[in-house]
Structures are given as C-alpha cells and as structure tokens.
Design a protein around this motif. Structure first.
Motif, mmCIF file in Angstrom:
data_model
loop_
_atom_site.group_PDB
_atom_site.id
_atom_site.type_symbol
_atom_site.label_atom_id
_atom_site.label_comp_id
_atom_site.label_asym_id
_atom_site.label_seq_id
_atom_site.Cartn_x
_atom_site.Cartn_y
_atom_site.Cartn_z
ATOM 1 N N SER A 37 0.853 -1.193 0.000
ATOM 2 C CA SER A 37 0.000 0.000 0.000
ATOM 3 C C SER A 37 0.885 1.238 0.000
ATOM 4 O O SER A 37 2.097 1.141 0.195
ATOM 5 N N ALA A 38 0.255 2.392 -0.107
ATOM 6 C CA ALA A 38 0.956 3.667 0.068
ATOM 7 C C ALA A 38 1.190 3.878 1.561
ATOM 8 O O ALA A 38 0.441 3.340 2.386
ATOM 9 N N LYS A 48 -2.878 10.104 5.649
ATOM 10 C CA LYS A 48 -2.414 9.078 4.714
ATOM 11 C C LYS A 48 -1.918 9.732 3.428
ATOM 12 O O LYS A 48 -2.535 10.695 2.951
ATOM 13 N N THR A 50 -2.361 8.671 0.501
ATOM 14 C CA THR A 50 -3.446 8.634 -0.492
ATOM 15 C C THR A 50 -4.366 9.856 -0.339
ATOM 16 O O THR A 50 -4.784 10.448 -1.334
ATOM 17 N N GLU A 115 0.964 4.184 -4.033
ATOM 18 C CA GLU A 115 1.341 2.779 -4.101
ATOM 19 C C GLU A 115 2.538 2.604 -5.040
ATOM 20 O O GLU A 115 3.454 1.838 -4.766
ATOM 21 N N PHE A 169 -3.758 -1.441 -5.250
ATOM 22 C CA PHE A 169 -4.786 -0.393 -5.390
ATOM 23 C C PHE A 169 -5.182 -0.008 -6.808
ATOM 24 O O PHE A 169 -6.208 0.594 -7.011
ATOM 25 N N ARG A 183 -11.380 2.560 -1.921
ATOM 26 C CA ARG A 183 -10.388 2.709 -0.856
ATOM 27 C C ARG A 183 -10.102 1.380 -0.166
ATOM 28 O O ARG A 183 -11.001 0.564 0.019
ATOM 29 N N GLY A 184 -8.868 1.195 0.185
ATOM 30 C CA GLY A 184 -8.452 -0.063 0.818
ATOM 31 C C GLY A 184 -8.234 -1.171 -0.199
ATOM 32 O O GLY A 184 -8.055 -2.341 0.153
ATOM 33 N N GLY A 185 -8.214 -0.812 -1.491
ATOM 34 C CA GLY A 185 -8.216 -1.801 -2.568
ATOM 35 C C GLY A 185 -6.935 -2.605 -2.762
ATOM 36 O O GLY A 185 -6.922 -3.546 -3.553
ATOM 37 N N SER A 186 -5.864 -2.271 -2.056
ATOM 38 C CA SER A 186 -4.644 -3.086 -2.197
ATOM 39 C C SER A 186 -4.894 -4.527 -1.748
ATOM 40 O O SER A 186 -4.217 -5.448 -2.205
ATOM 41 N N ASP A 187 -5.862 -4.693 -0.852
ATOM 42 C CA ASP A 187 -6.251 -6.050 -0.434
ATOM 43 C C ASP A 187 -6.710 -6.867 -1.639
ATOM 44 O O ASP A 187 -6.464 -8.068 -1.722
HETATM 45 N N1 ASP Z 1 -3.843 3.549 -0.285
HETATM 46 C C1 ASP Z 1 -5.186 3.204 -0.595
HETATM 47 C C2 ASP Z 1 -6.105 3.733 0.494
HETATM 48 O O1 ASP Z 1 -5.660 4.416 1.409
HETATM 49 C C3 ASP Z 1 -5.385 1.760 -0.861
HETATM 50 C C4 ASP Z 1 -4.940 0.807 0.207
HETATM 51 O O2 ASP Z 1 -4.241 1.199 1.137
HETATM 52 O O3 ASP Z 1 -5.324 -0.362 0.146
HETATM 53 O O4 ASP Z 1 -7.283 3.497 0.441
#
Ligand code: ASP
Length: 439
Positions: A37-38, A48, A50, A115, A169, A183-187
């Motif tokens: 992730s970033a 963050k 992002t 990222e 991401f 958001r959170g898409g690196s998962d």
């Molecule tokens: N950096 C992105 C976010 O803050 C994606 C991630 O962290 O998964 O949503």
C-alpha cells in the motif's frame, strides 16, 4: 510453497515499519510476491499519503499546479528514502511524478502514485524486482475487474519471476488509463496476484492480529477469531466488520486459496485464517459461533393481510413500490399473513417513508401496516451452528434474561447466521449479551 504477502498502509508508514516488513519477508523464502500500500498514518493525527494525493488532485483542478500538497508528498518520501539509507534518486522520480500528475488531471492517477512510489522504494530496499500493476490488472468497459483477462496477464507477466514487489490499489481501465479500486483496494490486488500465481497462501499483513469476534469498543477484551470461512466473513463484513476489503475474497475464493490476516508489528501471532468450508479444521474448544456484527438505524415496515399467502403477486406488488423509490431492501422476513420489509432509515428520509406507506396501501390494500423505526440489525454468524442443536434457543434465552426485546428475527436458509432486530438503544447490550452467552 508460494506465498503472496500484502502489506497495508501502517506497515509502509515509515522506515522503522518498512524494516519490519523486510525482516518478515526475509524470514520465509516462500514469500515471493509482495504487494504494498501507500504509506499510511504514523499516528492518529497523521494523514495518509493517499488522502494527500487526492488533495493534490483538487489543487491541480483549482490552480493548475499542486505546489502546496505535493510538498507534503515530497517531504514524506524523501524522509523514508533517507531514513532507509537508500541510494535512489528520489528527487528526480518525484519531479517526474508531479509533472505526470499535472498533465494527467485524473484523480485515480494521482491517488495511484502513493502505491507506485511505495513499491518502487521497497523493491529497491529489499532487492526485489518492481513489476507494475498496470501491466497486469485490467478493468472492463463497465469499470469492473476483468478477472479472466487479468488472470492471464498475471500468469504471463510473472512467469519465471520470483521475488517481486507490486503496487496495490490500481490497474488499467478499458480506455488504457490508470484506474483505482475503491479505498483499501490493495487487499484486492494481493488476492488477484495470489490467484494468478496459484499461491498456496495469501498473507495479508495489517496492524491488528486478525479479526475479533466483535467490536472491541463494545467488548474491550473481545477474542481473536482463529479461523473463519469465506462465507462467514462475507456475512460479517457486510454487517460492518472491516479489516479486509469486502471484495478481496472473491479472486481467491474459487481457487480455494486461504487468506491469513497477520500483524506486521507482532508477526509471531497466528492471526485469523480465512478458509473454504472444506479446509476448516476444528480444534477442541472452538466456540459454536464465529463472530457477531451489527449495524444501527433501520426501519421495519410490517404489512399484514389475511390470506396473503394465497394472493398471487402480493410480494411482487409490495416490492415494486420499493423499487419505484429506488430503495435497497436489507431483509424480507415473512410469516403466513405478514411480510416485513427492512430498509436502512437513511433511505427513507425527507418524506419518502410516508410516500412508500401510502403506495403500499394503494397497491395491496393491507389490513394493517406498522412501522418500527430506530432498529439495529445484529448478525450472529457461525457455520458450526448447523451441527449443534439449541444454538437459537441459547441466543434467545440469553436475550430474554437480559430483558432485550427482539423486534425481528431472520435466519438465513444457509443456517450460517441468525439476524435479529433490536431497538438502537439495546444495540451494545445485545452484542455484549450474545458474546457472554457463547464465548
Ligand atoms: N492507499 C489506498 C487507500 O488508502 C489503498 C490501500 O491502502 O489499500 O485506500
């Protein structure tokens, strides 16, 4: 054995955390593919990367440059590179990134650079190869992940490659531009890579040691879930449990690749294993239920009409009213002469509720309509419930003993969960009571 590891924002937040990530990877040679992730927050007040990148985008749209916000990005990445003692010309890389962001004028492109830079720096630090997600992950013309195309690309691009770092991401849109997941898409990226390389395990490293049985703000000493099935997790994350992006299980689900949620800052903890049904292994003393989750603020519309069950098209006519107003139905418990429609109260504001009631009256001429507002839905989830009789009995007895009035019950046909509706004011008490009864 092949393991794909994904490290979230707190794991990449500063040089100290990044060194921990390196040690985790170096301690197991099966950890061949790394998604990052970033950089996230270093403390509660921090911002963050992002989020700052989205601010850069707004600044670009307003002024044509991002001098103010990009200086924060620059400061953060220069700090990380110098603290890691890396020999990398980050200044030139950042200059080019800033230029591209201004030229591109795209929110997704700007956000994706967190990222991108994070993976570039980490690949150099650990001596792995950098492979860009844009060369593998594709979206279709509707903006949805094109999993078959992507799967093929991952296989081809990573063929013969080991020890690789990939930015999370984002991927490539149908039009060939950078496009991010939500958001959170690196998962999701980690899950896609795990599927593509046929990994034996997808390790998702975050800053907690797995899922808790329930919200720790309600039960402070809530236990960690040792093992959970994909389906149970779907139920819990729909109800608001969030450690993993709710779409992240789909790519690995069909291939039955387990996901292990682990903690970068306490890597010796077992964490939570997310597995397909047939890989679930019971241990002595495992609780009957896996988790409890809930959401507040629902409205239940109860429609009563004698002989409703013999009236052709009754449910369809009720639902067409709901559809006409563009509302999503959460649940639809029914009896012989009653049908309850559960909708989030948010959707019924500004007079919509009374319009809906009036239209239902006109359409199906019910004997009686009752509306109950300020309802919370609480799901008790556990596939073990099917095997053991008396689970529902135990649940309702504990609630009765605690003096909690249950306004609605819905047990899915899968017997994976029991959803109950209680007054918002009983929300916390209900979760505590169920926890105490089962755990
Ligand atoms: N950096 C992105 C976010 O803050 C994606 C991630 O962290 O998964 O949503």
């Amino acid at each position: 054995m092949i393991k794909v590891c994904k490290f979230g924002g707190t794991s990449m937040a500063d040089a100290n955390a990044i060194r921990k990530v390196r040690d985790i990877i170096n301690s197991d040679c099966d950890r061949k593919y790394v998604v990052v992730s970033a950089p996230g927050k270093r403390n509660k007040e921090d911002i963050k990367i992002t989020d700052t990148l989205y601010s850069c985008y707004s600044e670009i749209m307003e002024k044509g440059n991002c001098n103010k916000y990009f200086s924060l990005i620059r400061e953060r990445f220069m700090g990380i590179v110098s603290d890691l003692g890396l020999d990398l010309d980050i200044n030139t890389i950042l200059d080019n990134t800033e230029k591209e962001m201004i030229e591109n004028r795209s929110a997704d492109f700007c956000a994706s650079r967190g990222e991108y830079l994070s993976a570039l720096i980490f690949a150099r630090f650990i001596g792995f190869e950098f492979v860009d997600a844009i060369d593998m992950i594709r979206f279709d013309s509707e903006g949805r992940l094109n999993i078959d195309y992507t799967d093929d690309k991952v296989k081809n691009v990573l063929k013969g490659k080991e020890n690789v770092v990939i930015p999370g991401f984002y991927g490539k849109s149908y039009e060939g531009k950078v496009k991010t997941f939500s958001r959170g898409g690196s998962d999701i990226t980690g899950s896609i890579i795990a599927r593509g390389v046929k990994a034996d395990l997808y390790e998702n490293f975050t800053d907690v040691s797995g899922f808790l049985v329930c919200d720790p703000r309600i039960v402070p000493m809530a236990k960690t879930i040792r093992q959970i099935t994909y389906k149970e997790l779907r139920e819990l994350s729909y109800m608001g449990a969030s450690v993993l992006h709710s779409e992240a299980i789909f790519p690995v689900m069909k291939k039955k690749i387990p996901i292990n949620i682990k903690n970068t800052f306490s890597p010796q903890d077992e964490g939570t294993m997310i597995v397909p049904n047939d890989k679930y292994n019971y241990r002595e003393g495992d609780p009957i239920i896996t988790g409890i989750a809930g959401k507040k603020d629902f409205t239940v519309i109860i429609i009563e009409k004698s002989m409703m069950n013999s009236e052709v098209g009754f449910i369809r006519r009720v639902l067409s009213v709901i559809e006409h107003h563009g509302l999503c139905v959460e649940h639809l418990p029914s009896g012989i002469d009653t049908l309850s429609v559960v909708v989030s109260s948010e959707q019924l504001r500004n007079g919509i509720l009374s319009d809906v009631i009036n239209e239902i009256r006109e359409n199906v001429s019910p004997d009686y309509i009752q509306v109950i507002e300020n309802i919370s839905l609480i799901a008790t989830v556990g596939h073990g419930m099917t095997r053991r009789p008396g689970t529902a009995g135990k649940l309702f007895t504990s609630l009765a003993e605690a003096g909690i009035n249950v306004a609605m019950i819905d047990q899915g046909s899968s017997e994976l969960n029991i959803i109950i509706g209680v007054a918002n004011s009983d929300y916390e008490k209900t979760i505590k009571t169920i926890y105490k009864a089962f755990i």
